[in-house]
Design an enzyme around this catalytic site. Structure first.
Site, PDB file in Angstrom:
ATOM      1  N   LYS A 255      22.369  33.822  52.666  1.00 44.14           N
ATOM      2  CA  LYS A 255      22.754  33.094  51.460  1.00 44.14           C
ATOM      3  C   LYS A 255      22.036  31.771  51.471  1.00 44.14           C
ATOM      4  O   LYS A 255      21.682  31.234  52.533  1.00 44.14           O
ATOM      5  CB  LYS A 255      24.267  32.841  51.423  1.00 44.14           C
ATOM      6  CG  LYS A 255      24.835  32.731  50.014  1.00 44.14           C
ATOM      7  CD  LYS A 255      24.928  34.095  49.324  1.00 44.14           C
ATOM      8  CE  LYS A 255      25.605  33.978  47.975  1.00 44.14           C
ATOM      9  NZ  LYS A 255      25.782  35.301  47.348  1.00 44.14           N
TER      10      LYS A 255
ATOM     11  N   GLY B 270      37.945  34.867  34.963  1.00 42.98           N
ATOM     12  CA  GLY B 270      36.530  34.532  34.946  1.00 42.98           C
ATOM     13  C   GLY B 270      35.821  35.330  33.875  1.00 42.98           C
ATOM     14  O   GLY B 270      35.634  36.539  34.001  1.00 42.98           O
ATOM     15  N   TYR B 271      35.438  34.649  32.788  1.00 41.54           N
ATOM     16  CA  TYR B 271      34.789  35.329  31.666  1.00 41.54           C
ATOM     17  C   TYR B 271      33.325  34.903  31.584  1.00 41.54           C
ATOM     18  O   TYR B 271      32.822  34.505  30.552  1.00 41.54           O
ATOM     19  CB  TYR B 271      35.525  35.030  30.356  1.00 41.54           C
ATOM     20  CG  TYR B 271      35.140  35.934  29.208  1.00 41.54           C
ATOM     21  CD1 TYR B 271      35.478  37.275  29.212  1.00 41.54           C
ATOM     22  CD2 TYR B 271      34.428  35.431  28.116  1.00 41.54           C
ATOM     23  CE1 TYR B 271      35.121  38.102  28.160  1.00 41.54           C
ATOM     24  CE2 TYR B 271      34.068  36.246  27.054  1.00 41.54           C
ATOM     25  CZ  TYR B 271      34.415  37.580  27.090  1.00 41.54           C
ATOM     26  OH  TYR B 271      34.058  38.406  26.038  1.00 41.54           O
TER      27      TYR B 271
ATOM     28  N   GLY C 185      32.273  39.120  34.008  1.00 42.29           N
ATOM     29  CA  GLY C 185      33.583  39.276  33.393  1.00 42.29           C
ATOM     30  C   GLY C 185      33.506  39.777  31.968  1.00 42.29           C
ATOM     31  O   GLY C 185      34.317  40.599  31.530  1.00 42.29           O
TER      32      GLY C 185
ATOM     33  N   ASP D 164      39.493  31.575  31.949  1.00 46.41           N
ATOM     34  CA  ASP D 164      38.305  30.893  32.438  1.00 46.41           C
ATOM     35  C   ASP D 164      38.545  29.389  32.347  1.00 46.41           C
ATOM     36  O   ASP D 164      39.321  28.928  31.493  1.00 46.41           O
ATOM     37  CB  ASP D 164      37.071  31.276  31.602  1.00 46.41           C
ATOM     38  CG  ASP D 164      35.766  31.006  32.325  1.00 46.41           C
ATOM     39  OD1 ASP D 164      35.158  31.974  32.824  1.00 46.41           O
ATOM     40  OD2 ASP D 164      35.364  29.831  32.422  1.00 46.41           O
TER      41      ASP D 164
ATOM     42  N   ALA E  55      35.607  35.125  39.190  1.00 39.72           N
ATOM     43  CA  ALA E  55      35.124  33.743  39.147  1.00 39.72           C
ATOM     44  C   ALA E  55      34.858  33.260  40.571  1.00 39.72           C
ATOM     45  O   ALA E  55      34.021  33.814  41.274  1.00 39.72           O
ATOM     46  CB  ALA E  55      36.142  32.860  38.422  1.00 39.72           C
TER      47      ALA E  55
ATOM     48  N   ALA F 206      34.370  38.608  42.454  1.00 37.72           N
ATOM     49  CA  ALA F 206      34.309  37.264  43.050  1.00 37.72           C
ATOM     50  C   ALA F 206      34.151  37.374  44.567  1.00 37.72           C
ATOM     51  O   ALA F 206      34.816  38.191  45.209  1.00 37.72           O
ATOM     52  CB  ALA F 206      35.568  36.484  42.719  1.00 37.72           C
ATOM     53  N   ASN F 207      33.281  36.559  45.125  1.00 38.04           N
ATOM     54  CA  ASN F 207      33.046  36.582  46.567  1.00 38.04           C
ATOM     55  C   ASN F 207      34.130  35.820  47.319  1.00 38.04           C
ATOM     56  O   ASN F 207      34.668  34.831  46.830  1.00 38.04           O
ATOM     57  CB  ASN F 207      31.682  35.962  46.891  1.00 38.04           C
ATOM     58  CG  ASN F 207      30.531  36.820  46.409  1.00 38.04           C
ATOM     59  OD1 ASN F 207      30.515  38.023  46.618  1.00 38.04           O
ATOM     60  ND2 ASN F 207      29.563  36.192  45.763  1.00 38.04           N
TER      61      ASN F 207
END
Length: 352
Positions: free
Chosen positions: A71, A173-174, A178, A196, A230, A250-251
């Protein structure tokens, strides 16, 4: 498994701190998104890049990819002026180039295909360039397809079938992923509620006929499915969830792995985020590293349904959690003696 390498550097052009974490190269070169984000402090950014790189190792391993986890983070003190963005990205590209292919970058929070094009000026180790430049563009669509594949397996395990018609689904989360999910689920006949932090996104959702809810109320809504789409850190040890099934892109949704046990004890089936969110990287690497066709790459994404079903079945049979079984699957790949088969990218693929 501890991180193999962490490089933190202040950009010579911009003065902005950028970093790359290479968590594992057991299966191949490390791959992961480039995050462009304001952090409270340097330690927060370092913690984030380390957690995210570890998640990428598990994501690639469980998805059957011959790549390791990495990452990168561009750690901002404050939002930069638009004219500064290019210099910041070029500084980050120099850092990626210095690793000589150990880390391959793609888009993440705060970056997109156009930013990858800037990185490409200084390093060839970049994925997801715009389609007109020979890349695959945004991975949001394939990521959403992967989430839906995992959702089908989760719904079958929890509800007895994968039908979404009449189901109440909350999407937290849009953003681009999303929005894809909301549109598909509405088409399937689900009742979709979105949330959101960006009021503009919520207005866009309303224009699509969707119901909305304030972010602080997301976990309070009694529904069939919750889709975290999100930021991470959604579920902590004391978090209460009013749904039986959680599947989302989402992570790092859990503040710590032990939370998976807490959720299971409360009767919540949580599909590990590194399983549900793998569609984007599966598709992108299939197209750009293996030259698969669009249809072939999407077929691989759809296999996440089978992978998720196997994980959920194993958790049920063994009296464990889906996280335990997903980790076991990842560990089995990481400790095998199989040689990596997937080549690293050299030059941009010609768009089909």
């Amino acid at each position: 498994m501890s991180v193999q390498e962490l490089v933190v550097r202040r950009g010579r052009r911009s003065g902005v701190t950028t970093m790359v974490a290479v968590h594992s190269r057991v299966l191949g070169p490390a791959v992961g998104g480039c995050r462009f984000k304001v952090y409270p402090g340097l330690r927060d950014a370092i913690d984030d890049v380390l957690r995210l790189s570890a998640a990428m190792t598990r994501k690639c391993a469980v998805a059957g990819l011959d790549f390791g986890g990495g990452k990168s983070v561009i750690a901002l003190d404050s939002p930069p002026a638009p004219e500064q963005r290019r210099e910041i990205l070029l500084d980050h590209a120099d850092l990626i180039a210095s690793l000589d292919g150990a880390y391959l970058a793609g888009p993440d929070v705060g970056t997109g295909p156009d930013d990858m094009l800037v990185l490409r000026e200084r390093t060839r180790h970049v994925f997801c360039l715009p389609e007109e430049q020979g890349g695959t563009g945004s991975s949001s669509g394939p990521t959403a397809i992967g989430v839906l594949a995992a959702l089908r397996a989760g719904a079958k395990a929890v509800f007895g079938d994968h039908e979404m018609k009449g189901r109440k689904v909350v999407i937290s989360g849009y953003g681009s992923v999303g929005a894809h999910l909301a549109a598909d689920l509405v088409a399937q006949g689900a009742e979709v509620i979105v949330s959101d932090v960006d009021e503009r996104r919520l207005l866009a959702a309303e224009e699509q006929g969707l119901s909305r809810v304030r972010p602080e109320r997301v976990l309070d809504i009694a529904a069939d499915v919750l889709i975290p789409a999100a930021v991470g850190g959604v579920f902590g040890p004391a978090t209460e969830v009013a749904v039986p099934l959680v599947v989302g892109p989402a992570n790092n949704q859990l503040t710590e792995d032990a939370v998976a046990d807490n959720l299971a004890a409360k009767g919540v089936v949580w599909v590990p985020d590194f399983v549900a969110s793998a569609g984007g990287v599966v598709y992108t690497l299939g197209r750009e590293a293996e030259n698969l066709t669009h249809a072939e790459a999407l077929a691989r994404v759809e296999r996440l349904e089978t992978t998720t079903r196997q994980i959920l079945d194993a958790a049920s049979a063994n009296g464990t959690t889906p996280l335990t079984e997903a980790n076991a699957l990842a560990e089995a790949r990481l400790t095998s003696d199989a040689e990596p088969r997937t080549p690293s990218p050299q030059e941009p693929r010609t768009a089909a």
